[in-house]
Structure formats: C-alpha cells, structure tokens
Design an enzyme around this catalytic site. Structure first.
Site, short mmCIF file in Angstrom:
data_model
loop_
_atom_site.label_atom_id
_atom_site.label_comp_id
_atom_site.label_asym_id
_atom_site.label_seq_id
_atom_site.Cartn_x
_atom_site.Cartn_y
_atom_site.Cartn_z
NE ARG A 72 -2.69 92.61 82.49
CZ ARG A 72 -2.34 93.86 82.73
NH1 ARG A 72 -1.78 94.19 83.85
NH2 ARG A 72 -2.55 94.81 81.84
CD GLN A 113 -9.61 92.04 79.73
OE1 GLN A 113 -9.85 90.85 79.93
NE2 GLN A 113 -9.16 92.81 80.69
CG HIS A 167 -6.71 96.54 76.63
ND1 HIS A 167 -6.52 95.54 77.56
CD2 HIS A 167 -7.51 97.46 77.25
CE1 HIS A 167 -7.17 95.84 78.68
NE2 HIS A 167 -7.78 96.98 78.51
CB CYS A 211 0.36 108.38 62.26
SG CYS A 211 1.01 110.05 62.55
CB CYS A 238 1.87 113.78 58.98
SG CYS A 238 1.76 113.03 60.62
ZN LIG Z 1 0.82 110.93 60.43
#
Ligand SMILES: [Zn+2]
Length: 259
Positions: A43, A108, A128, A136, A163
C-alpha cells in the site's frame, strides 16, 4: 491530569514496563515489520498496487484470463517471498513466546515470516492468508508453491487440482472474505489478552484492525509502534504510542524485558 508520559518517564521505559508486567500479550502485526526482510509494502507510495490492477476473487473463479493475471502477479513476487528471512522483530516475538509472555500473534502479513521465525502455529493467526502454500478453491487441498510456479512460468497456464478445482496461493484476495475460523480465533485471543501491541500496521484495513480494539475495549493497555500515523492514533483506548522504526524500538525493549 497527569499523562502517562510524565508518570512513567520515557515512552520506551513505559513499553518496557508493559512487556515486563504482561503474561498474555497479543501482538498484532502489519507490513511495516516485514519491509526489513525485503517484503514490499503493497500500500506504500512505491507499492505494487501503483503498477498492477488487483484481481478480484469472483473474477479469478470466473475467468481464465483473470487467473493468468493473478498467477503472473504472484509469480513476480514469488522469489522474493520464498527467499525472505525473518528479521529482528519476528525473532523478538519468538523470544517473548519462549519467555512465556505471548498469548497470540495476529498478523495481516502474507509472507509467512512469523511461522518461519518460530512462532507456534497454535498461537498464530494469519488473517489475510499466506503465500507459503497453494490451496485448491474446491477441495481445500494444500500444496507446495514452487512446482506450481515453475509450471506456470513455462506454460503460462494456471494450475488446476486433481479434483478439477482452481489452485490459488492461500492469500485472501480482493473481494474474498476472511476465513471465519481465523476471525473467531483472533477475537477469542483478543478477549483473553492482558496487553495488546500493534507493530508496523497503519490499522486501516478492516476487519483485521478490529482485533486490537477488541482487546483494548476490555481496558487492557494498547500499545502502538509504527513509523508514521495510524488510524487508531486518536482513540482514547491507545495507552502508549511510539512513532519510529519497529525494528529499532521493539527488539531492544524485548531483550530488556526478558532479562
Ligand atoms: Zn482440489
């Protein structure tokens, strides 16, 4: 009315007094403690967001082009994060923990440096998220970033989980909610702390910046150390305010406090 300053002498002496007399400290940290480790302050005036457009979470989930942009941005910063090392401030927090004085470290920062310095996982809340692993978005499986970045570097194709879910560095994106469990845990720590110390944060990003206030609202001392103004400076809950380089102020106070 006698101010704390007059009562206790110098501000640094008062910081030392607070650290000595507390047993359940909540340390809250922001980007200002990691600039000394070479992590850019996103920032700040030369921050990354002056050059790049952030990718919002919904766009990441919806658009391959947005995923490419996000992975490209993360790839740009990856070597810096991977090679960053904790500095004296991270180490001082670990020393306080070894001295039995740390209840929790709520950060943070997404650089993973508290964990790398040795802060216990059970005491650490990374509000954060973290760049230290890939997650995933469908099954939640975590993996090591390096192979994914190497693959993206070569193919320019954002990685996908076995997946079928989209893989993303485990940081909270713009437009993405903080993890409910993390907030709950941080709030619980704040409800038990006997001192809250904010280090290197402008305290301008919510809901994270609420965590120190939850502790301070209970009447426990609230210490802010930051170079430059913070959004909590005018609050009456703040009992001690030190303006300056955290790495110059905090580690030396800790060293004296745990003698
Ligand atoms: Zn996955």
């Amino acid at each position: 009315m006698i101010s704390h300053k007059e009562e206790f002498g110098s501000e640094r002496a008062q910081l030392l007094q607070y650290l000595r007399s507390s047993a359940d400290i909540l340390v809250f940290t922001g980007a200002g403690i990691s600039t000394g480790s070479g992590i850019p302050d996103f920032r700040g005036p030369t921050g990354v967001w002056k050059r790049r457009q952030p990718v919002y979470y919904d766009d990441f989930m919806r658009s391959e082009a947005a995923r490419v942009e996000h992975w490209d941005y993360k790839l740009e910063g990856w070597a810096g994060f991977r090679d960053a090392r904790p500095n004296a401030t991270h180490v001082a927090i670990v020393q306080l923990e070894k001295a039995g004085k740390i209840l929790a470290v709520v950060t943070q920062n997404i650089d993973g440096l508290h964990a790398r310095a040795g802060t216990s996982a059970s005491k650490l809340v990374e509000l954060h998220g973290t760049n230290s692993y890939i997650e995933c978005q469908t099954c939640g499986r975590r993996s090591n970033p390096e192979p994914h970045f190497e693959n993206f570097r070569q193919t320019r194709r954002p990685p996908v989980c076995e997946c079928g879910g989209f893989l993303k560095p485990a940081t909270i994106s713009f437009g993405q909610n903080l993890r409910v469990d993390d907030i709950k845990q941080a709030e619980e720590f704040a409800s038990k702390a006997d001192l809250v110390v904010s280090l290197g944060s402008t305290l301008s990003v919510y809901p994270a910046a609420n965590i120190p206030l939850i502790a301070a609202a209970r009447g426990v001392p609230y210490v802010i150390i930051n170079q430059g103004p913070t959004e909590h400076d005018e609050l009456r809950e703040v009992t001690l305010r030190l303006d300056g380089d955290v790495a110059e102020i905090f580690p030396s106070a800790v060293a004296k406090a745990i003698l």
